[in-house]
Design a protein around this motif. Structure first.
Motif, mmCIF file in Angstrom:
data_model
loop_
_atom_site.group_PDB
_atom_site.id
_atom_site.type_symbol
_atom_site.label_atom_id
_atom_site.label_comp_id
_atom_site.label_asym_id
_atom_site.label_seq_id
_atom_site.Cartn_x
_atom_site.Cartn_y
_atom_site.Cartn_z
ATOM 1 N N ASP A 292 -2.820 6.046 1.840
ATOM 2 C CA ASP A 292 -3.585 4.895 2.748
ATOM 3 C C ASP A 292 -3.625 3.624 1.818
ATOM 4 O O ASP A 292 -4.445 3.490 1.011
ATOM 5 C CB ASP A 292 -4.909 5.270 3.122
ATOM 6 C CG ASP A 292 -5.792 4.220 3.962
ATOM 7 O OD1 ASP A 292 -5.437 3.072 3.872
ATOM 8 O OD2 ASP A 292 -6.810 4.771 4.690
ATOM 9 N N TYR A 293 -2.863 2.729 2.044
ATOM 10 C CA TYR A 293 -2.489 1.568 1.118
ATOM 11 C C TYR A 293 -3.883 0.603 1.318
ATOM 12 O O TYR A 293 -4.175 0.082 0.205
ATOM 13 C CB TYR A 293 -1.261 0.947 1.256
ATOM 14 C CG TYR A 293 -0.160 1.386 0.727
ATOM 15 C CD1 TYR A 293 0.066 1.771 -0.332
ATOM 16 C CD2 TYR A 293 0.846 1.871 1.882
ATOM 17 C CE1 TYR A 293 1.197 2.584 -0.791
ATOM 18 C CE2 TYR A 293 1.930 2.618 1.284
ATOM 19 C CZ TYR A 293 2.150 3.044 -0.002
ATOM 20 O OH TYR A 293 3.227 3.554 -0.341
ATOM 21 N N GLU A 294 -4.341 0.415 2.405
ATOM 22 C CA GLU A 294 -5.580 -0.329 2.663
ATOM 23 C C GLU A 294 -6.792 0.222 1.926
ATOM 24 O O GLU A 294 -7.212 -0.567 1.118
ATOM 25 C CB GLU A 294 -5.905 -0.259 4.007
ATOM 26 C CG GLU A 294 -6.935 -1.582 4.084
ATOM 27 C CD GLU A 294 -7.395 -1.627 5.774
ATOM 28 O OE1 GLU A 294 -8.316 -2.371 6.249
ATOM 29 O OE2 GLU A 294 -6.356 -1.296 6.591
ATOM 30 N N ARG A 295 -6.893 1.391 1.819
ATOM 31 C CA ARG A 295 -7.864 1.996 1.345
ATOM 32 C C ARG A 295 -7.614 1.925 -0.367
ATOM 33 O O ARG A 295 -8.791 1.503 -0.991
ATOM 34 C CB ARG A 295 -8.136 3.578 1.451
ATOM 35 C CG ARG A 295 -9.341 4.165 0.798
ATOM 36 C CD ARG A 295 -9.389 5.726 1.099
ATOM 37 N NE ARG A 295 -10.195 6.572 0.446
ATOM 38 C CZ ARG A 295 -10.146 7.691 0.118
ATOM 39 N NH1 ARG A 295 -9.005 8.312 0.714
ATOM 40 N NH2 ARG A 295 -11.042 8.428 -0.479
ATOM 41 N N GLU B 257 -6.168 -0.145 -2.007
ATOM 42 C CA GLU B 257 -6.294 -1.845 -2.333
ATOM 43 C C GLU B 257 -7.853 -2.067 -2.383
ATOM 44 O O GLU B 257 -8.343 -2.671 -3.543
ATOM 45 C CB GLU B 257 -5.805 -2.632 -1.368
ATOM 46 C CG GLU B 257 -6.007 -4.096 -1.669
ATOM 47 C CD GLU B 257 -5.556 -5.198 -0.554
ATOM 48 O OE1 GLU B 257 -6.127 -6.035 -0.362
ATOM 49 O OE2 GLU B 257 -4.453 -4.920 0.149
ATOM 50 N N GLN B 258 -8.627 -1.279 -1.424
ATOM 51 C CA GLN B 258 -10.100 -1.587 -1.550
ATOM 52 C C GLN B 258 -10.603 -1.017 -2.798
ATOM 53 O O GLN B 258 -11.640 -1.468 -3.474
ATOM 54 C CB GLN B 258 -10.646 -0.941 -0.314
ATOM 55 C CG GLN B 258 -10.632 -1.722 0.888
ATOM 56 C CD GLN B 258 -10.987 -0.906 2.120
ATOM 57 O OE1 GLN B 258 -11.191 0.059 2.162
ATOM 58 N NE2 GLN B 258 -10.888 -1.628 3.332
ATOM 59 N N GLN B 259 -10.082 0.147 -3.246
ATOM 60 C CA GLN B 259 -10.629 0.709 -4.504
ATOM 61 C C GLN B 259 -10.365 0.025 -5.640
ATOM 62 O O GLN B 259 -11.096 -0.085 -6.659
ATOM 63 C CB GLN B 259 -10.051 2.373 -4.411
ATOM 64 C CG GLN B 259 -10.373 3.006 -5.608
ATOM 65 C CD GLN B 259 -9.899 4.465 -6.025
ATOM 66 O OE1 GLN B 259 -8.687 4.280 -6.133
ATOM 67 N NE2 GLN B 259 -10.575 5.438 -5.952
ATOM 68 N N GLN C 76 -12.733 -2.665 -6.016
ATOM 69 C CA GLN C 76 -14.025 -2.168 -6.410
ATOM 70 C C GLN C 76 -13.906 -2.074 -7.975
ATOM 71 O O GLN C 76 -15.008 -2.186 -8.620
ATOM 72 C CB GLN C 76 -14.353 -0.844 -5.610
ATOM 73 C CG GLN C 76 -14.747 -1.020 -4.236
ATOM 74 C CD GLN C 76 -14.704 0.007 -3.313
ATOM 75 O OE1 GLN C 76 -14.469 1.189 -3.771
ATOM 76 N NE2 GLN C 76 -15.067 -0.183 -2.162
ATOM 77 N N THR D 28 -7.146 7.645 -5.854
ATOM 78 C CA THR D 28 -6.660 7.106 -4.748
ATOM 79 C C THR D 28 -5.711 6.152 -4.988
ATOM 80 O O THR D 28 -4.514 5.975 -4.532
ATOM 81 C CB THR D 28 -7.901 6.732 -3.789
ATOM 82 O OG1 THR D 28 -8.632 7.575 -3.386
ATOM 83 C CG2 THR D 28 -7.340 5.865 -2.448
#
Length: 381
Positions: free
Chosen positions: A32-35, A37-39, A42, A62
């Motif tokens: 899940d590339y979007e997740r 990137e969010q990680q 953060q 991740t």
């Protein structure tokens, strides 16, 4: 192979290793590339990131899985065909590179701007990507004489002042709809709202005519220190006139990876002084070709019946970049060829690479705007 910089054993990763990783990564479920990137975003604001990721490797799971899979996929397949992976990799690079700018937001965003881990992430993406980018070019300029390099730069400069009417230029001038024009503006805003900021990295140091010319270019881009004359101010006014949000990065999610690649490439060229000649070659192309592109945008805006405010940025650029292009060619690029005879080919290489990457980005933008929908961050009339 011409390398951008010397790679330490800890950061240079061979193609064979990428293929070995691929045999493992590609058998796993797609990340899940979007997740991921969010990680990563953060992670950037965690205090003492390098210590934390050493003590708690699970924090990276991740993101690292996505990063390794994306790199393996991109460099075992044709780069341009892996849209999701390229978008992910170039967005991660952009997130890192943007730390070089002051955004006048929370200063905690810069907590890890010198993190070893963040540096390692950037190196793992940049090294194979930049090797691939160079493989797309004709590197024979290295064998040219000084006189041949000079004449080649002058010939390119003349040709790129008035390029032929291509299919993309014809679309801009004759067929582009208002909705597509607005979509074009929001993509361009990622760079237009931080006008020439990367050039600042190269202005410090010994004084000479070359440095003085670069400072003159930057001063004009920055309105000679007057906010109301700064080029990015005109861009923001143009966006407001079109009921678009002029907040920097408001439309980042709409930017194709090819555009991000061009931006990230210029970050790298300006952050490493060893790439100085290549950046100058690329910036010379950018300033020379700019007026012809902006004329297309003016023609589109005029045909669509837009106001002077909605096209004033382009008109300003046509006027000033005609002058900047000649300054860059005759007062910067050609003198640097004489100053660095053994590396002079890098100026021509940088010119050609900027043209190639700009053309690639331009094709991606045209394809995107032709399929455009009204951007989400749209102001109400």
């Amino acid at each position: 192979m011409v390398l951008l910089h010397l790679d330490s054993p800890s950061t240079k990763i061979s193609t064979k290793i990428w293929k070995d990783i691929a045999q493992i990564s590609l058998d796993l479920e797609a990340p899940d590339y979007e997740r991921a990137e969010q990680q990563f975003s953060q992670l950037l604001v965690i205090e003492n990131l390098d210590y934390r990721v050493t003590a708690q490797p699970a924090l990276l799971q991740t993101f690292e899985t996505a990063l390794q899979t994306a790199l393996a996929t991109v460099y075992i397949d044709q780069l341009a065909s892996c849209k999701l992976e390229n978008q992910f990799l170039q967005r991660i690079l952009y997130i890192i590179n943007r730390l070089n700018f002051v955004w006048y937001k929370d200063l905690k965003e810069y907590a890890n701007e010198r993190s070893f881990y963040v540096h390692w992430v950037r190196e793992r993406i940049e090294n194979p990507w930049q090797e691939w980018e160079l493989e797309q070019l004709d590197l024979s300029s290295e064998k040219l004489s000084i006189d041949e390099i000079k004449s080649s730069l002058v010939e390119r400069g003349v040709a790129d002042l008035e390029p032929p009417l291509s299919e993309n230029k014809r679309y801009l001038r004759q067929d582009m709809s208002l909705e597509s024009y607005r979509h074009l503006i929001v993509i361009a805003s990622l760079d237009g709202l931080v006008e020439s900021s990367r050039l600042c990295h190269l202005l410090g140091g010994a004084s000479n005519e070359i440095q003085a010319t670069l400072i003159r270019v930057l001063l004009e881009e920055y309105g000679n220190g007057r906010l109301n004359r700064k080029h990015s101010t005109f861009f923001a006014q143009m966006m407001t006139e079109l009921y678009l949000d002029p907040t920097p990065e408001a439309y980042l999610d709409l930017v194709p990876w090819q555009v991000l690649a061009s931006i990230n490439h210029n970050f790298l060229m300006t952050q490493r002084k060893r790439n100085f000649l290549r950046y100058i070659g690329g910036f010379t192309y950018f300033e020379i070709v700019g007026p012809s592109i902006y004329q297309d945008y003016i023609a589109a805006a005029t045909r669509l019946g837009l106001s002077q405010t909605a096209k004033g940025y382009w008109e300003l650029h046509v006027k000033e970049d005609e002058r900047h292009g000649q300054w860059m060619l005759h007062n910067v690029a050609l003198p640097l060829v004489d100053l660095y005879p053994n590396e002079a080919y890098e100026v021509l290489l940088g010119y050609d690479q900027e043209k190639y990457m700009s053309d690639r980005a331009g094709h991606a933008v045209i394809k995107t705007v032709q399929q455009s929908k009204t951007p989400a961050q749209t102001l109400k009339p």
